[in-house]
Write a protein that holds these residues in place. Structure first.
Motif, short mmCIF file in Angstrom:
data_model
loop_
_atom_site.label_atom_id
_atom_site.label_comp_id
_atom_site.label_asym_id
_atom_site.label_seq_id
_atom_site.Cartn_x
_atom_site.Cartn_y
_atom_site.Cartn_z
N ASP A 12 -5.19 -0.69 6.59
CA ASP A 12 -4.13 0.32 6.04
C ASP A 12 -2.87 0.31 6.95
OD1 ASP A 12 -6.33 0.51 4.32
OD2 ASP A 12 -6.74 2.48 5.04
N ILE A 35 -1.89 0.33 -0.96
CA ILE A 35 -2.68 -0.09 0.28
C ILE A 35 -4.20 -0.34 0.30
CG2 ILE A 35 -2.91 0.82 2.76
CD1 ILE A 35 -0.30 2.47 2.30
N ALA A 36 -4.85 0.90 -0.24
CA ALA A 36 -6.26 0.68 -0.26
C ALA A 36 -7.01 0.19 -1.39
CB ALA A 36 -6.77 2.08 0.17
N CYS A 54 -7.65 6.44 3.77
CA CYS A 54 -6.19 5.67 3.75
C CYS A 54 -5.16 6.56 3.94
CB CYS A 54 -5.98 4.88 2.47
SG CYS A 54 -4.26 3.95 2.26
#
Length: 157
Positions: A12, A35-36, A54
């Motif tokens: 992350d 991102i996650a 995250c």
């Protein structure tokens, strides 16, 4: 082998920093889902542990002085995030060639122009190469080298 939540943290962090470096000095929104991955809140509207981890990593980056942001967008994103001077300088700095070779971030060809060699030797390149490779070990090593290594130990100021 590290705990899975620590490996996810490093990934992350690497993704967030790479995104911010790519848009520097413009401010940008950092979305947790970018991102996650996608997240479906439960019947109570609560996000998954992964999503919240995250989001926590992004907040931690700010607490540690690596990024700034104007506000949070619920628990979905950081609004108008940008790297701090410290993070930008560190990501732009040359990494030791031994580390770049260890992470397979440098091509074997030695006849590259100096400007290309310089770009390929930065910590941001190490992060991008590790993310592209997908190895959690390489990602962890790249993040640790970029932010948990003392500048003075490398002779950099």
């Amino acid at each position: 082998m590290a705990d899975i939540h620590v490996e996810e943290f490093y990934k992350d962090v690497a993704i967030a920093l790479a995104q911010l470096y790519a848009t520097f000095p413009r401010r940008t929104n950092l979305f947790v889902e970018d991102i996650a991955g996608p997240d479906e809140p439960d019947e109570f509207g609560l996000h998954s542990k992964r999503h919240m981890a995250c989001f926590g990593a992004l907040l931690w980056l700010q607490e540690e002085g690596l990024l700034r942001y104007v506000d949070t967008i619920r628990q979905e994103a950081l609004d108008q995030a940008v790297l701090t001077r410290e993070a930008f300088v560190r990501l732009s700095a040359p990494a030791p060639q031994s580390l770049a070779r260890k992470l397979n971030a440098l091509p074997e060809e030695a006849n590259l122009p100096a400007s290309v060699q310089q770009d390929l030797s930065t910590y941001t390149h190490l992060l991008r190469a590790a993310l592209k490779n997908g190895s959690s070990t390489r990602i962890s090593l790249a993040v640790q080298a970029a932010f948990f290594t003392d500048f003075s130990a490398e002779g950099l100021h």
